[in-house]
Design an enzyme around this catalytic site. Structure first.
Site, short mmCIF file in Angstrom:
data_model
loop_
_atom_site.label_atom_id
_atom_site.label_comp_id
_atom_site.label_asym_id
_atom_site.label_seq_id
_atom_site.Cartn_x
_atom_site.Cartn_y
_atom_site.Cartn_z
N HIS A 56 0.83 -1.21 0.00
CA HIS A 56 0.00 0.00 0.00
C HIS A 56 0.87 1.26 0.00
O HIS A 56 2.03 1.21 0.37
CB HIS A 56 -0.80 0.11 1.31
CG HIS A 56 -1.66 -1.05 1.64
ND1 HIS A 56 -3.02 -1.03 1.43
CD2 HIS A 56 -1.38 -2.25 2.21
CE1 HIS A 56 -3.54 -2.18 1.86
NE2 HIS A 56 -2.57 -2.93 2.33
N TYR A 57 0.25 2.39 -0.37
CA TYR A 57 0.84 3.67 0.04
C TYR A 57 -0.11 4.35 1.02
O TYR A 57 -1.32 4.07 1.04
CB TYR A 57 1.22 4.57 -1.12
CG TYR A 57 0.14 5.11 -2.05
CD1 TYR A 57 -1.04 5.68 -1.59
CD2 TYR A 57 0.36 5.09 -3.43
CE1 TYR A 57 -1.98 6.20 -2.46
CE2 TYR A 57 -0.59 5.60 -4.31
CZ TYR A 57 -1.75 6.15 -3.81
OH TYR A 57 -2.68 6.66 -4.66
N GLU A 125 2.54 -0.85 4.51
CA GLU A 125 2.22 0.52 4.08
C GLU A 125 3.52 1.27 3.83
O GLU A 125 4.46 1.22 4.65
CB GLU A 125 1.44 1.26 5.17
CG GLU A 125 0.02 0.79 5.36
CD GLU A 125 -0.99 1.47 4.42
OE1 GLU A 125 -0.58 2.32 3.60
OE2 GLU A 125 -2.18 1.13 4.53
N HIS A 172 -2.68 -3.16 -3.35
CA HIS A 172 -4.03 -2.97 -2.81
C HIS A 172 -5.01 -2.81 -3.98
O HIS A 172 -6.12 -3.33 -3.95
CB HIS A 172 -4.06 -1.74 -1.89
CG HIS A 172 -5.25 -1.70 -0.99
ND1 HIS A 172 -5.56 -0.62 -0.21
CD2 HIS A 172 -6.23 -2.61 -0.75
CE1 HIS A 172 -6.68 -0.88 0.46
NE2 HIS A 172 -7.09 -2.08 0.15
ZN LIG Z 1 -4.10 0.58 0.61
#
Ligand SMILES: [Zn+2]
Length: 284
Positions: A56-57, A125, A172
């Protein structure tokens, strides 16, 4: 003499406990407060609960993301700063949830026929601003080299520990293409795949499957979606054309990053064919 006899008595008690448990060595018996567990026989019918690694970011700066990911609503197993601090010569990643626990990072999601990917995944993340909308174009932000190096080494450990298949290292946006864009088209998937993390199509295979067609030549959407569904993407029969394009765009953001408009074209189809050939769908 007295000390010796006590030890002797202890040895007899331990010996009879082992006999009682029918075990061959004391190391297979684990005492608990009110019971004992016998572990000398281990079943073969079992596998890893963790099957997927999701990248994710944050779309937030590090400190805001740290607050968000540690409140009671969402979480991830790991958070990697854009500029990781160095301690003892090593870059630092934050672990926010133990890998043995479920983190809440994926939301409504699907991959390779499974849903609720939170149940079966590790989530990482990356601090990254996401994108800025400029008229019709989205401008995404690049990932600094040290952050990429850190996510690569951390992912390599995770993939090795849980024997995660290359095609199960996902964005994601791959598992929730209708809702998500992260980690975006600038995440260096190819670079990670070259280090043993995730899938990447071999150029010669893509070329072969292109059969000399113009890469931008249009192909039927249904055929392309069928291939993407076989690879893992969540595709349903009742999707609108707009939703179908989102799935294609998610695929392109991962595997054909210079053009992710969602057009069903010959190059995307050739990439899907190459991936399906390289990573035959193993039972999952
Ligand atoms: Zn995400």
């Amino acid at each position: 003499m007295r000390r010796f006899s006590i030890r002797w008595r202890e040895a007899i008690i331990l010996g009879s406990l082992m006999l009682l448990a029918g075990c061959q060595s004391s190391s297979s018996v684990t005492p608990h407060r009110d019971y004992v567990l016998e572990k000398s026989r281990q079943a073969q019918g079992a596998d890893q609960r963790i099957r997927f690694l999701v990248i994710h970011y944050t779309a937030e700066d590090f400190h805001t993301a740290l607050n968000t990911l540690t409140d009671e609503h969402v979480s991830a197993h790991y958070l990697i700063p854009a500029q990781p601090p160095i301690v003892n010569g090593q870059p630092v990643a934050w672990q926010l949830v133990p890998e043995s626990m479920r983190a809440w990072h994926a939301g409504e999601s699907g991959w390779r026929g499974r849903t609720n990917i939170n149940d079966t995944s590790i989530g990482i993340e990356l601090e990254n601003k996401g994108f800025t909308q400029r008229l019709l174009e989205r401008q995404f932000y690049p990932y600094p080299a040290l952050q990429v190096a850190l996510v690569t080494s951390l992912s390599r450990d995770i993939v090795r520990r849980y024997q995660i298949q290359p095609q199960d290292v996902v964005a994601h946006s791959d598992i929730a293409p209708q809702r998500k864009e992260d980690p975006g088209p600038l995440f260096p998937w190819q670079q990670l795949a070259e280090k043993g993390v995730g899938a990447w199509p071999q150029a010669w295979r893509v070329k072969a499957f292109l059969h000399g067609r113009d890469p931008q030549q249009s192909v039927p959407m249904a055929g392309l979606l069928d291939k993407l569904a076989r690879y893992g993407y969540p595709v349903t029969q009742d999707m609108t054309p707009r939703q179908q394009r989102r799935v294609v765009a998610a695929f392109q953001m991962h595997f054909r990053q210079r053009d992710y408009r969602g057009n069903p074209d010959a190059e995307s189809e050739a990439i899907a064919d190459a991936l399906l050939q390289q990573y035959p769908s193993a039972a999952n």
